[in-house]
Design an enzyme around this catalytic site. Structure first.
Site, PDB file in Angstrom:
ATOM      1  N   ARG A  66       0.844  -1.208   0.000  1.00  0.00           N
ATOM      2  CA  ARG A  66       0.000   0.000   0.000  1.00  0.00           C
ATOM      3  C   ARG A  66       0.877   1.256   0.000  1.00  0.00           C
ATOM      4  NH1 ARG A  66      -2.929   2.839   4.514  1.00  0.00           N
ATOM      5  NH2 ARG A  66      -4.541   4.088   3.490  1.00  0.00           N
ATOM      6  N   HIS A  70       0.845   4.175  -2.841  1.00  0.00           N
ATOM      7  CA  HIS A  70       0.618   5.587  -2.516  1.00  0.00           C
ATOM      8  C   HIS A  70       1.804   6.448  -2.921  1.00  0.00           C
ATOM      9  CE1 HIS A  70      -3.057   5.583   0.300  1.00  0.00           C
ATOM     10  NE2 HIS A  70      -3.056   4.456  -0.388  1.00  0.00           N
ATOM     11  N   ASP A  71       3.000   5.884  -2.893  1.00  0.00           N
ATOM     12  CA  ASP A  71       4.173   6.636  -3.327  1.00  0.00           C
ATOM     13  C   ASP A  71       4.154   6.844  -4.837  1.00  0.00           C
ATOM     14  OD1 ASP A  71       6.809   7.853  -3.137  1.00  0.00           O
ATOM     15  OD2 ASP A  71       7.574   6.008  -4.028  1.00  0.00           O
ATOM     16  N   VAL A  74       1.801   9.504  -6.568  1.00  0.00           N
ATOM     17  CA  VAL A  74       2.048  10.931  -6.331  1.00  0.00           C
ATOM     18  C   VAL A  74       3.502  11.228  -6.685  1.00  0.00           C
ATOM     19  CG1 VAL A  74       2.015  12.813  -4.650  1.00  0.00           C
ATOM     20  CG2 VAL A  74       0.363  10.935  -4.465  1.00  0.00           C
ATOM     21  N   GLY A  76       5.211  10.011  -8.951  1.00  0.00           N
ATOM     22  CA  GLY A  76       5.926   8.839  -9.435  1.00  0.00           C
ATOM     23  C   GLY A  76       6.625   8.106  -8.298  1.00  0.00           C
ATOM     24  N   SER A  80       8.875   9.886  -2.284  1.00  0.00           N
ATOM     25  CA  SER A  80       8.446  11.151  -1.681  1.00  0.00           C
ATOM     26  C   SER A  80       7.521  10.911  -0.489  1.00  0.00           C
ATOM     27  CB  SER A  80       7.755  12.046  -2.713  1.00  0.00           C
ATOM     28  OG  SER A  80       6.691  11.363  -3.352  1.00  0.00           O
ATOM     29  N   ASN A  98      -2.976   9.236   3.572  1.00  0.00           N
ATOM     30  CA  ASN A  98      -1.746   8.556   3.983  1.00  0.00           C
ATOM     31  C   ASN A  98      -1.584   8.447   5.492  1.00  0.00           C
ATOM     32  OD1 ASN A  98      -0.845   8.165   1.353  1.00  0.00           O
ATOM     33  ND2 ASN A  98       0.203  10.133   1.268  1.00  0.00           N
ATOM     34  N   HIS A 197      -6.159  -5.769  -2.424  1.00  0.00           N
ATOM     35  CA  HIS A 197      -7.089  -5.671  -1.293  1.00  0.00           C
ATOM     36  C   HIS A 197      -7.405  -7.040  -0.703  1.00  0.00           C
ATOM     37  CE1 HIS A 197      -8.853  -1.496  -2.613  1.00  0.00           C
ATOM     38  NE2 HIS A 197      -7.596  -1.431  -2.206  1.00  0.00           N
ATOM     39  N   ASP A 257      -3.883 -13.949  -2.587  1.00  0.00           N
ATOM     40  CA  ASP A 257      -4.446 -14.854  -3.585  1.00  0.00           C
ATOM     41  C   ASP A 257      -5.599 -14.158  -4.299  1.00  0.00           C
ATOM     42  OD1 ASP A 257      -6.595 -14.882  -1.787  1.00  0.00           O
ATOM     43  OD2 ASP A 257      -5.859 -16.697  -0.801  1.00  0.00           O
TER      44      ASP A 257
END
Length: 330
Positions: A66, A70-71, A74, A76, A80, A98, A197, A257
């Site tokens: 995750r 998220h990195d 935003v 690329g 960051s 975040n 997920h 899976d």
């Protein structure tokens, strides 16, 4: 003899020139063997630390994949999201989407160990990509996908830039596919990467709007299985508590899976953005295909996560190699 010696020197110079050209050509590309000469133990160091940490924290895979997602969405894949807030410039990690990210301490530990072995060589962005792969792969005792390396670290992190770049849990299909397309990803990548997920948990606040007064009549979201909605209401009182979490994939939140696609077709996808995958003909077909073939999910994920890991990367002389993942170099 002089001619032969001169010819040998000429060949040597040509060879060195060609090697230099090859190095220049590869300077801006990701490679599977990027640290083969400069830090040959880099991947092994990451693997050893992750193996140790996942033994006591089996949810680490969900946390780190995750974090990488998220990195990359935003600015690329430039690490960051790892930067701390400086002065009045609020960093990405402080933005609401975040605020529940965790695992930063693991990245810190890996960076410290790698810096001891190879100072100023391995980027935090590459460490995050490797750590996410190894944490998800830990239960399988083998890497589930290969990671290309050579990313460099960004020097800017702004909480405001998460807006419009990170998919929201209540996004509809149109919003999701537009966002993914902007990142160079397609509908197949959207459905496959959503399959992450299948591991991890979510705070009640990210989906509780589906449980209470969804249409203004005190009802739940009709696209959510009624029995499942009732079970969720028992776990998540109204108003939602930020301390209560729920498995994103019921009974299977530690198993990487294709079970996520089972629950999706049972109308038990936790987020509006999960249910949205069934509202489009093409994405619905992909969901059904991945649900029917348990052997197809892992290679499909490997392909899509590789594409994600190359979003707007900094290479060559762009960015920097941070000495500390939380701050830019002095």
């Amino acid at each position: 003899m002089k001619m032969r010696a001169g010819y040998s020197i000429f060949i040597l110079l040509v060879s060195l020139t060609l090697i230099g050209i090859v190095d220049v050509c590869n300077a801006g590309k990701l490679s599977y063997k990027f640290y083969k000469r400069t830090c040959p133990r880099a991947e092994q160091i990451v693997k050893e630390i992750i193996q140790n940490r996942t033994q006591s924290n089996p949810s680490l895979g969900a946390r780190l994949i995750r974090m990488q997602f998220h990195d990359c969405f935003v600015r690329g894949c430039d690490a960051s999201v790892l930067l701390d807030t400086v002065n009045n410039s609020t960093a990405e990690k402080e933005a609401i989407p975040n605020s529940s990210l965790s695992g930063f301490d693991v990245i810190d530990d890996i960076k410290t160990a790698i810096e001891r072995a190879c100072p100023n060589v391995v980027s935090c962005a590459d460490i995050l990509a490797l750590a996410a792969r190894d944490a998800v792969s830990a239960p399988f005792s083998k890497p589930l996908w290969d990671v290309q390396l050579g990313r460099r670290d960004g020097m800017v992190s702004l909480a405001t830039e998460t807006n419009g770049n990170l998919p929201r849990p209540f996004a509809n299909f149109t919003s999701l596919i537009q966002l993914f397309n902007r990142k160079g990803l397609d509908v197949n990548d959207l459905v496959v990467l959503s399959g992450a997920h299948t591991i991890g948990v979510a705070q009640c606040a990210t989906f509780s709007s589906r449980l209470y007064n969804f249409t203004g009549k005190g009802d739940a979201d009709p696209s959510l299985d009624p029995t499942y909605a009732e079970a969720l209401r028992k776990q998540c009182p109204n108003p939602a508590s930020p301390t209560i979490t729920v498995e994103m994939d019921p009974t299977s939140s530690l198993s990487f899976d294709n079970h996520y696609y089972d629950i999706l077709l049972q109308k038990k996808g936790l987020f509006v953005s999960d249910a949205a995958l069934l509202t489009n003909r093409n994405s619905n077909k992909i969901v059904t295909r991945l649900q029917r073939s348990r052997s197809s999910f892992l290679p499909a994920f490997a392909k899509s996560v590789k594409k994600m890991g190359a979003i707007e990367v900094l290479t060559g002389n762009a960015g920097e190699i941070r000495q500390n993942c939380r701050v830019v170099n002095p």
